[in-house]
Motif scaffolding. Structure first.
Motif, PDB file in Angstrom:
ATOM      1  N   ILE A 357       0.840  -1.206   0.000  1.00 18.43           N
ATOM      2  CA  ILE A 357       0.000   0.000   0.000  1.00 18.43           C
ATOM      3  C   ILE A 357       0.870   1.249   0.000  1.00 18.43           C
ATOM      4  N   LYS A 358       1.891   1.243   0.837  1.00 11.97           N
ATOM      5  CA  LYS A 358       2.788   2.397   0.884  1.00 11.97           C
ATOM      6  C   LYS A 358       3.474   2.600  -0.467  1.00 11.97           C
ATOM      7  N   PHE A 359       3.886   1.519  -1.078  1.00 15.08           N
ATOM      8  CA  PHE A 359       4.558   1.597  -2.372  1.00 15.08           C
ATOM      9  C   PHE A 359       3.613   2.127  -3.447  1.00 15.08           C
ATOM     10  N   ILE A 360       2.412   1.577  -3.531  1.00 13.95           N
ATOM     11  CA  ILE A 360       1.444   1.993  -4.552  1.00 13.95           C
ATOM     12  C   ILE A 360       1.066   3.454  -4.361  1.00 13.95           C
ATOM     13  N   GLU A 361       0.818   3.836  -3.109  1.00 13.58           N
ATOM     14  CA  GLU A 361       0.481   5.239  -2.846  1.00 13.58           C
ATOM     15  C   GLU A 361       1.661   6.158  -3.132  1.00 13.58           C
ATOM     16  N   GLY A 362       2.868   5.623  -2.987  1.00 10.53           N
ATOM     17  CA  GLY A 362       4.043   6.419  -3.329  1.00 10.53           C
ATOM     18  C   GLY A 362       4.170   6.628  -4.824  1.00 10.53           C
ATOM     19  N   VAL A 363       3.926   5.563  -5.605  1.00  5.88           N
ATOM     20  CA  VAL A 363       3.989   5.673  -7.065  1.00  5.88           C
ATOM     21  C   VAL A 363       2.968   6.705  -7.563  1.00  5.88           C
ATOM     22  N   PHE A 364       1.782   6.705  -6.952  1.00  4.53           N
ATOM     23  CA  PHE A 364       0.712   7.615  -7.372  1.00  4.53           C
ATOM     24  C   PHE A 364       0.545   8.783  -6.392  1.00  4.53           C
ATOM     25  N   HIS A 365       1.648   9.172  -5.788  1.00  4.30           N
ATOM     26  CA  HIS A 365       1.619  10.227  -4.765  1.00  4.30           C
ATOM     27  C   HIS A 365       0.996  11.513  -5.294  1.00  4.30           C
ATOM     28  N   GLU A 366       1.418  11.939  -6.478  1.00  5.67           N
ATOM     29  CA  GLU A 366       0.895  13.186  -7.043  1.00  5.67           C
ATOM     30  C   GLU A 366      -0.588  13.056  -7.393  1.00  5.67           C
ATOM     31  N   ASN A 367      -0.997  11.888  -7.835  1.00  4.44           N
ATOM     32  CA  ASN A 367      -2.417  11.662  -8.134  1.00  4.44           C
ATOM     33  C   ASN A 367      -3.266  11.835  -6.889  1.00  4.44           C
ATOM     34  N   TYR A 368      -2.818  11.231  -5.784  1.00  4.36           N
ATOM     35  CA  TYR A 368      -3.579  11.344  -4.536  1.00  4.36           C
ATOM     36  C   TYR A 368      -3.722  12.801  -4.120  1.00  4.36           C
ATOM     37  N   LYS A 369      -2.655  13.543  -4.228  1.00  5.55           N
ATOM     38  CA  LYS A 369      -2.693  14.948  -3.795  1.00  5.55           C
ATOM     39  C   LYS A 369      -3.580  15.795  -4.703  1.00  5.55           C
ATOM     40  N   LYS A 370      -3.389  15.642  -6.013  1.00  4.38           N
ATOM     41  CA  LYS A 370      -4.130  16.498  -6.945  1.00  4.38           C
ATOM     42  C   LYS A 370      -5.609  16.137  -6.996  1.00  4.38           C
ATOM     43  N   TRP A 371      -5.937  14.852  -6.819  1.00 12.50           N
ATOM     44  CA  TRP A 371      -7.320  14.403  -6.929  1.00 12.50           C
ATOM     45  C   TRP A 371      -8.032  14.332  -5.573  1.00 12.50           C
ATOM     46  N   ASN A 372      -7.337  14.781  -4.514  1.00  6.83           N
ATOM     47  CA  ASN A 372      -7.940  14.877  -3.172  1.00  6.83           C
ATOM     48  C   ASN A 372      -8.359  13.522  -2.604  1.00  6.83           C
ATOM     49  N   TYR A 373      -7.489  12.528  -2.738  1.00  8.14           N
ATOM     50  CA  TYR A 373      -7.720  11.226  -2.111  1.00  8.14           C
ATOM     51  C   TYR A 373      -6.853  11.111  -0.858  1.00  8.14           C
ATOM     52  N   ASN A 374      -7.392  10.443   0.145  1.00  7.93           N
ATOM     53  CA  ASN A 374      -6.650  10.248   1.388  1.00  7.93           C
ATOM     54  C   ASN A 374      -5.705   9.057   1.266  1.00  7.93           C
ATOM     55  N   PHE A 375      -4.553   9.169   1.910  1.00  7.95           N
ATOM     56  CA  PHE A 375      -3.589   8.082   1.944  1.00  7.95           C
ATOM     57  C   PHE A 375      -3.928   7.116   3.074  1.00  7.95           C
ATOM     58  N   VAL A 376      -3.806   5.813   2.803  1.00  2.00           N
ATOM     59  CA  VAL A 376      -3.929   4.833   3.876  1.00  2.00           C
ATOM     60  C   VAL A 376      -2.667   4.854   4.722  1.00  2.00           C
TER      61      VAL A 376
END
Length: 442
Positions: A357-376
């Motif tokens: 999960i940490k790895f996947i969220e890291g790969v898509f880090h900018e997506n999470y920030k720009k699209w307003n998704y919360n990180f697990v």
């Protein structure tokens, strides 16, 4: 080859046949100059969103149907022979169980030496006719696709009648990409009894793949394009898509890729499905819609969509319909969930470890920030995340190991697995160096 005969003059509307109808009620094909392609971010709701547009009176839409690869391989899929041949070709590639022996729910077309997956989502009749003719049969009582009408004979005669009205003798006319596409859409809708106002200018199209060649080719033929991307929280869409491949339901299509390659394919789709596909002209538009917004605040979101598309607000935008009827039955896509956030809460801990999960969220880090998704794994999302991801790239994901174990049980060889492993690492590393701008949210 299709032949227009009296067999196709199916009586409707109190016994009036098609050829006794004086005029087609609806837009002239030349007036359809706007296209609304819809593409996905992997299990992100394109089917559901398309079903909401389906019933709007100012948007022409052919239900749950993908003209897959149409604007990319027109010459091979449709061809440039006369209209009758073009229509016959389209049926072979896009229609289910008619004149041709085809696979249930899917087709594979050899294009330039590569098998292209073209689902046959346009259903007229479940059973192939014994005489081999393109003709209709009355659906059986429990026919899963009976709501999809129209009967094929009426559609064919409608299509050819419209070509004759607007272009001339069907035996001597060849339709170009745009004209064939528009006539097909209008004829299908007229055949199921829909009447559009003469002022309608828009066709919504489930483009499906976020393919820049498809998008730009479609853009060539229409004065205006509004390209809509459906997106979803990356971790959820990857997990949902993976489970759909690993554990398909009875109604879903057979997967067309080997098991050992699932993670590579699905991860790769996310890596390349989050950027704009076209260079907008003055009237063009391209934006993304979060699936979560459609389900959590449907009216607010769909009102924004209607404004962005330039169509009047209609309560029909809150109803899921396909082929002119409410979506009340299962299809090859499965049951529609309707407006619900329940299926958007699963971060799939059964297939992702905490490190995954940490790895996947890291790969898509900018997506999470720009699209307003919360990180697990919010504790790990700091300035050093890029370094963490680069160091973690060689480690297999749990989902990969699950695929490899099953693939080995079914006879996969180590070389195939190693190739899949390497392709995914190459794609991730290439992504980490990419500097493209992400999609803007509506």
């Amino acid at each position: 080859m299709i032949t227009l005969t009296n067999d196709f003059l199916i009586k409707i509307n109190g016994g009036v046949t098609l050829h006794e109808c004086q005029t087609y009620i609806g837009p002239n094909p030349d007036h359809i100059n706007e296209i609304i392609p819809i593409c996905y971010y992997g299990r992100s709701g394109t089917a559901f969103f398309s079903s909401l547009l389906d019933g709007h009176p100012e948007i022409v839409k052919i239900g749950d149907f993908d003209f897959r690869e149409y604007f990319k391989y027109f010459d091979i899929m449709i061809g440039r022979d006369n209209v009758e041949c073009q229509l016959s070709n389209s049926m072979r590639h896009y229609g289910r169980n008619i004149e041709y022996e085809g696979k249930y729910n899917q087709n594979f077309v050899d294009i330039k030496g590569k098998n292209i997956h073209v689902p046959t989502t346009l259903a007229f009749s479940i059973e192939k006719q014994s005489d081999g003719k393109l003709f209709f049969s009355q659906p059986k009582d429990k026919d899963l696709f009976c709501y999809q009408g129209p009967y094929i004979g009426y559609f064919i005669s409608t299509f050819l009648h419209m070509v004759k009205n607007y272009f001339g003798d069907v035996k001597n006319i060849t339709l170009a990409e745009k004209d064939f596409f528009v006539i097909f859409n209008l004829a299908y809708n007229w055949a199921i009894g829909r009447q559009y106002a003469k002022t309608v200018t828009k066709i919504a199209w489930n483009m499906h793949m976020p393919d820049p060649i498809l998008a730009k080719n479609a853009q060539k033929f229409f004065l205006k394009i509004t390209l809509i991307h459906m997106i979803r929280k990356p971790l959820q869409t990857l997990g949902s898509h993976f489970k759909r491949y690993m554990y398909p339901t009875a109604l879903e299509v057979k997967n067309d890729i080997p098991i050992h390659d699932y993670a590579n394919k699905l991860f790769g789709e996310l890596l390349n499905g989050d950027v704009p596909l076209i260079e907008c002209r003055s009237d063009d538009d391209e934006f993304a819609i979060r699936l979560e917004d459609i389900h959590s605040s449907p009216e607010k979101t769909m009102r924004k969509v209607s404004q962005r598309l330039g169509v009047s607000w209609s309560e029909l935008l809150l109803e899921s319909t396909y082929f002119g009827s409410p979506w009340e039955q299962p299809s090859h896509r499965g049951l529609m969930a309707g407006f619900s956030t329940k299926h958007l809460e699963d971060d799939h801990p059964d297939i992702f470890s905490s490190d995954d999960i940490k790895f996947i969220e890291g790969v898509f880090h900018e997506n999470y920030k720009k699209w307003n998704y919360n990180f697990v794994e919010s504790s790990g999302m700091d300035k050093n995340i890029h370094d963490y991801v680069k160091k973690r790239v060689p480690v297999p994901l749990k989902m990969e190991v699950m695929c490899w174990e099953r693939a080995c049980q079914q006879g996969a060889v180590r070389a195939d697995i190693m190739k899949s492993y390497g392709l995914l690492r190459d794609a991730i590393e290439k992504r980490l160096e990419r500097k493209k701008s992400l999609l803007e949210i509506m």
